[in-house]
Design a protein around this motif. Structure first.
Motif, PDB file in Angstrom:
ATOM      1  N   ARG A 179      34.372  36.478  54.058  1.00 25.61           N
ATOM      2  CA  ARG A 179      34.891  37.591  53.266  1.00 25.61           C
ATOM      3  C   ARG A 179      34.013  37.854  52.043  1.00 25.61           C
ATOM      4  NH1 ARG A 179      39.833  34.852  54.258  1.00 25.61           N
ATOM      5  NH2 ARG A 179      40.024  34.212  52.077  1.00 25.61           N
ATOM      6  N   ILE A 180      33.558  36.773  51.397  1.00 28.53           N
ATOM      7  CA  ILE A 180      32.721  36.932  50.213  1.00 28.53           C
ATOM      8  C   ILE A 180      31.381  37.551  50.579  1.00 28.53           C
ATOM      9  CG2 ILE A 180      31.469  35.673  48.411  1.00 28.53           C
ATOM     10  CD1 ILE A 180      33.811  33.716  48.323  1.00 28.53           C
ATOM     11  N   VAL A 181      30.782  37.098  51.692  1.00 29.33           N
ATOM     12  CA  VAL A 181      29.498  37.651  52.133  1.00 29.33           C
ATOM     13  C   VAL A 181      29.636  39.133  52.467  1.00 29.33           C
ATOM     14  CG1 VAL A 181      27.773  37.609  53.970  1.00 29.33           C
ATOM     15  CG2 VAL A 181      28.561  35.465  52.951  1.00 29.33           C
ATOM     16  N   ILE A 182      30.695  39.490  53.208  1.00 26.35           N
ATOM     17  CA  ILE A 182      30.916  40.895  53.563  1.00 26.35           C
ATOM     18  C   ILE A 182      31.114  41.743  52.313  1.00 26.35           C
ATOM     19  CG2 ILE A 182      32.535  42.493  54.679  1.00 26.35           C
ATOM     20  CD1 ILE A 182      33.023  40.276  56.774  1.00 26.35           C
ATOM     21  N   THR A 183      31.880  41.216  51.347  1.00 33.49           N
ATOM     22  CA  THR A 183      32.112  41.948  50.097  1.00 33.49           C
ATOM     23  C   THR A 183      30.809  42.169  49.342  1.00 33.49           C
ATOM     24  OG1 THR A 183      34.345  41.060  49.889  1.00 33.49           O
ATOM     25  CG2 THR A 183      33.333  41.925  47.884  1.00 33.49           C
ATOM     26  N   LEU A 184      29.969  41.137  49.270  1.00 37.69           N
ATOM     27  CA  LEU A 184      28.684  41.262  48.575  1.00 37.69           C
ATOM     28  C   LEU A 184      27.796  42.318  49.231  1.00 37.69           C
ATOM     29  CD1 LEU A 184      27.762  37.543  47.762  1.00 37.69           C
ATOM     30  CD2 LEU A 184      28.336  39.350  46.138  1.00 37.69           C
ATOM     31  N   LEU A 185      27.745  42.303  50.554  1.00 35.35           N
ATOM     32  CA  LEU A 185      26.931  43.294  51.266  1.00 35.35           C
ATOM     33  C   LEU A 185      27.432  44.708  50.996  1.00 35.35           C
ATOM     34  CD1 LEU A 185      26.430  41.471  54.699  1.00 35.35           C
ATOM     35  CD2 LEU A 185      24.756  41.761  52.858  1.00 35.35           C
ATOM     36  N   LEU A 186      28.753  44.880  50.995  1.00 31.64           N
ATOM     37  CA  LEU A 186      29.324  46.193  50.719  1.00 31.64           C
ATOM     38  C   LEU A 186      29.005  46.652  49.300  1.00 31.64           C
ATOM     39  CD1 LEU A 186      32.843  45.905  52.384  1.00 31.64           C
ATOM     40  CD2 LEU A 186      31.055  47.517  53.020  1.00 31.64           C
ATOM     41  N   GLU A 187      29.197  45.757  48.335  1.00 33.60           N
ATOM     42  CA  GLU A 187      28.994  46.120  46.937  1.00 33.60           C
ATOM     43  C   GLU A 187      27.524  46.429  46.659  1.00 33.60           C
ATOM     44  OE1 GLU A 187      31.276  45.398  44.004  1.00 33.60           O
ATOM     45  OE2 GLU A 187      33.063  44.859  45.145  1.00 33.60           O
ATOM     46  N   ILE A 188      26.617  45.697  47.292  1.00 36.28           N
ATOM     47  CA  ILE A 188      25.187  45.983  47.123  1.00 36.28           C
ATOM     48  C   ILE A 188      24.838  47.320  47.763  1.00 36.28           C
ATOM     49  CG2 ILE A 188      22.868  45.252  47.804  1.00 36.28           C
ATOM     50  CD1 ILE A 188      23.861  42.349  47.524  1.00 36.28           C
ATOM     51  N   VAL A 190      26.829  49.925  48.179  1.00 37.03           N
ATOM     52  CA  VAL A 190      27.341  50.989  47.312  1.00 37.03           C
ATOM     53  C   VAL A 190      26.484  51.099  46.049  1.00 37.03           C
ATOM     54  CG1 VAL A 190      29.319  51.774  45.962  1.00 37.03           C
ATOM     55  CG2 VAL A 190      29.686  50.709  48.193  1.00 37.03           C
ATOM     56  N   ALA A 191      26.005  49.957  45.527  1.00 39.92           N
ATOM     57  CA  ALA A 191      25.149  49.973  44.333  1.00 39.92           C
ATOM     58  C   ALA A 191      23.870  50.754  44.594  1.00 39.92           C
ATOM     59  CB  ALA A 191      24.824  48.539  43.907  1.00 39.92           C
ATOM     60  N   LEU A 192      23.276  50.553  45.746  1.00 40.54           N
ATOM     61  CA  LEU A 192      22.054  51.298  46.093  1.00 40.54           C
ATOM     62  C   LEU A 192      22.338  52.790  46.175  1.00 40.54           C
ATOM     63  CD1 LEU A 192      20.570  48.921  48.837  1.00 40.54           C
ATOM     64  CD2 LEU A 192      19.877  49.129  46.436  1.00 40.54           C
ATOM     65  N   LEU A 193      23.490  53.151  46.692  1.00 33.82           N
ATOM     66  CA  LEU A 193      23.867  54.559  46.771  1.00 33.82           C
ATOM     67  C   LEU A 193      24.002  55.168  45.375  1.00 33.82           C
ATOM     68  CD1 LEU A 193      24.677  56.935  48.579  1.00 33.82           C
ATOM     69  CD2 LEU A 193      27.018  56.102  48.505  1.00 33.82           C
ATOM     70  N   PHE A 194      24.441  54.349  44.422  1.00 36.14           N
ATOM     71  CA  PHE A 194      24.595  54.813  43.047  1.00 36.14           C
ATOM     72  C   PHE A 194      23.302  54.698  42.238  1.00 36.14           C
ATOM     73  CE2 PHE A 194      29.030  54.846  43.951  1.00 36.14           C
ATOM     74  CZ  PHE A 194      29.642  55.581  42.955  1.00 36.14           C
ATOM     75  N   GLY A 195      22.218  54.295  42.890  1.00 36.78           N
ATOM     76  CA  GLY A 195      20.941  54.198  42.194  1.00 36.78           C
ATOM     77  C   GLY A 195      20.766  52.913  41.409  1.00 36.78           C
ATOM     78  N   LEU A 196      21.609  51.927  41.636  1.00 39.55           N
ATOM     79  CA  LEU A 196      21.501  50.629  40.961  1.00 39.55           C
ATOM     80  C   LEU A 196      20.695  49.687  41.861  1.00 39.55           C
ATOM     81  CD1 LEU A 196      25.214  50.341  39.766  1.00 39.55           C
ATOM     82  CD2 LEU A 196      23.255  51.151  38.440  1.00 39.55           C
ATOM     83  N   LEU A 273      34.760  51.402  40.901  1.00 40.78           N
ATOM     84  CA  LEU A 273      35.896  51.926  41.650  1.00 40.78           C
ATOM     85  C   LEU A 273      35.564  52.074  43.123  1.00 40.78           C
ATOM     86  CD1 LEU A 273      38.765  53.081  41.592  1.00 40.78           C
ATOM     87  CD2 LEU A 273      37.766  55.326  41.108  1.00 40.78           C
ATOM     88  N   ALA A 274      34.406  52.691  43.413  1.00 37.93           N
ATOM     89  CA  ALA A 274      34.012  52.906  44.809  1.00 37.93           C
ATOM     90  C   ALA A 274      33.777  51.589  45.532  1.00 37.93           C
ATOM     91  CB  ALA A 274      32.753  53.771  44.859  1.00 37.93           C
ATOM     92  N   ALA A 275      33.111  50.645  44.869  1.00 41.39           N
ATOM     93  CA  ALA A 275      32.797  49.353  45.498  1.00 41.39           C
ATOM     94  C   ALA A 275      34.067  48.573  45.822  1.00 41.39           C
ATOM     95  CB  ALA A 275      31.889  48.545  44.583  1.00 41.39           C
ATOM     96  N   ASN A 276      35.013  48.561  44.876  1.00 45.23           N
ATOM     97  CA  ASN A 276      36.246  47.801  45.112  1.00 45.23           C
ATOM     98  C   ASN A 276      37.133  48.471  46.141  1.00 45.23           C
ATOM     99  OD1 ASN A 276      36.719  45.314  43.218  1.00 45.23           O
ATOM    100  ND2 ASN A 276      35.611  46.810  41.988  1.00 45.23           N
TER     101      ASN A 276
END
Length: 294
Positions: A179-188, A190-196, A273-276
Motif C-alpha cells: 500500500r505504501i509503495v502504491i501510494t508513493l508511486l501515485l503521489e510522485i 501526480v507531482a510530475l503532473l503538477f510540475g514538481l 488534495l489531488a494526490a490524497n
C-alpha cells in the motif's frame, strides 16, 4: 489544453470518483474469516461456516424455492446435504461452501458470520464433522485447524474440530508495504503532473509520504483489528483529511525552505488534495479487487 486545465480536470474526476465510492460503501473493505487446515488428507471434503444469524450480507438460508438455490463451489448433492444438516445449536447453513481437500483452506472474504461454527462434509462416507462456536476476533480473522485427530475419528463426533487463532502478521506487513509503495508511486505521478519534478521536491514528497502513510496505515490496521469495518471507514475518511492538511503544511514549508524554486501555496494545496484523493480512491478499488490487502 493547458497544463492547468489538465490539473483541474484531474481534480474533478478524482473528486467525482471519491464521492461515488464513499456513497457506494459496498466497495469498501470487508471483514474476512480465513481457515487453514493442517494435516488434512486428500479425501473429497467440502466445508462451510454455519452462522448464528439467518443471513449475512448477500448470503442467507435457503427459503425453500428453486429460485433461491445458490450452489457455491459444490455439487447439488453436497449443497442438499448441507441444507438438510441440523445443527444442535441452531446455527444456519447460508449456502456458501468450499472444496477444502484441494486448497486445505476455507476463506469467507465477503461478510462472513460474526458468530460461526466450522462444518466439514465428506461425501464418500456421508460424514459431517463440526466445531464449537467461534467469533470473529479481528477485521481479518485467521484460524488454523489440525485435522490429524479429526480424520482419525478419535475425538467427539459432535465437536471434533478445534480451531486456533492465527493472525497472519506476515501478510499484514506485506500488504502494508504494498500500500505504501502504491501510494508513493501515485503521489510522485501526480507531482510530475503538477510540475514538481526537481530532485529535492521528489525527495521531500517521498519522505513525508513514508512517514504519514506508515502512521495512517498502522492506525487503520489497529482500528480494523479491534473495531471492525464501520469504524475503519469512518476513520479512513477522517484520517485522510488530517493527512491532507499535514502534508499541505509540510510541503509548503519544506519545498520552499532554502529553495530557489518557490512553489505557490495554491499549487501545493491543489497537489496535496489531488494526490490524497487519488490514493484514497485507489485504496478503495484495491480493497475491492484484492480483498484483505487493505
Amino acid at each position: 489544453m493547458k497544463k492547468n486545465d489538465y490539473i483541474f480536470l484531474l481534480l474533478l474526476i478524482v473528486m467525482n470518483c471519491m464521492f461515488l465510492l464513499t456513497v457506494q460503501a459496498d466497495i469498501g473493505p470487508k471483514p474476512s474469516v480465513k481457515i487453514t487446515f493442517e494435516n488434512m488428507s486428500d479425501e473429497l471434503c467440502y466445508g462451510t461456516l454455519l452462522s448464528k444469524e439467518a443471513s449475512t450480507g448477500p448470503a442467507s438460508v435457503w427459503n425453500g424455492s428453486k429460485e433461491d438455490v445458490r450452489i457455491q463451489n459444490m455439487d447439488y448433492d453436497v449443497w442438499k446435504a448441507f441444507v438438510n444438516y441440523k445443527d444442535r445449536d441452531g446455527y444456519y447453513f447460508l449456502q456458501e461452501g468450499w472444496k477444502c481437500n484441494e486448497t486445505k483452506k476455507m476463506e469467507w472474504i465477503y461478510y462472513p458470520p460474526e458468530s460461526f461454527k466450522i462444518l466439514l462434509y465428506y461425501p464418500k462416507t456421508n460424514r459431517f464433522v463440526s466445531s464449537g462456536i467461534y467469533e470473529r476476533y479481528a477485521f481479518d480473522s485467521y484460524f488454523i485447524v489440525d485435522m490429524s485427530k479429526v480424520e482419525s475419528g478419535i475425538v467427539d463426533a459432535h465437536k471434533n474440530i478445534v480451531a486456533e487463532k492465527s493472525y497472519d502478521y506476515r501478510w499484514e506487513i506485506l500488504s502494508l508495504f504494498c500500500r505504501i509503495v502504491i501510494t508513493l508511486l501515485l503521489e510522485i505521478g501526480v507531482a510530475l503532473l503538477f510540475g514538481l519534478h526537481k530532485r529535492k521536491q521528489i525527495s521531500v514528497i517521498i519522505v513525508i509520504n513514508c512517514v504519514t502513510q506508515v502512521l495512517l496505515n498502522l492506525l487503520l490496521n489497529i482500528i480494523d483489528y479491534y473495531q471492525g469495518p464501520k469504524a475503519f471507514m469512518l476513520n479512513y475518511v477522517l484520517f485522510e483529511i488530517i493527512v491532507f492538511v499535514i502534508e499541505a503544511v509540510l510541503y509548503y514549508w519544506l519545498l520552499n525552505k532554502k529553495s530557489k524554486y518557490e512553489v505557490s501555496g495554491k499549487k501545493i494545496v491543489a497537489y496535496a488534495l489531488a494526490a490524497n484523493m487519488c490514493s484514497f480512491v485507489t485504496g478503495l478499488l484495491i480493497a475491492k479487487w484484492i480483498p484483505g490487502i487493505f
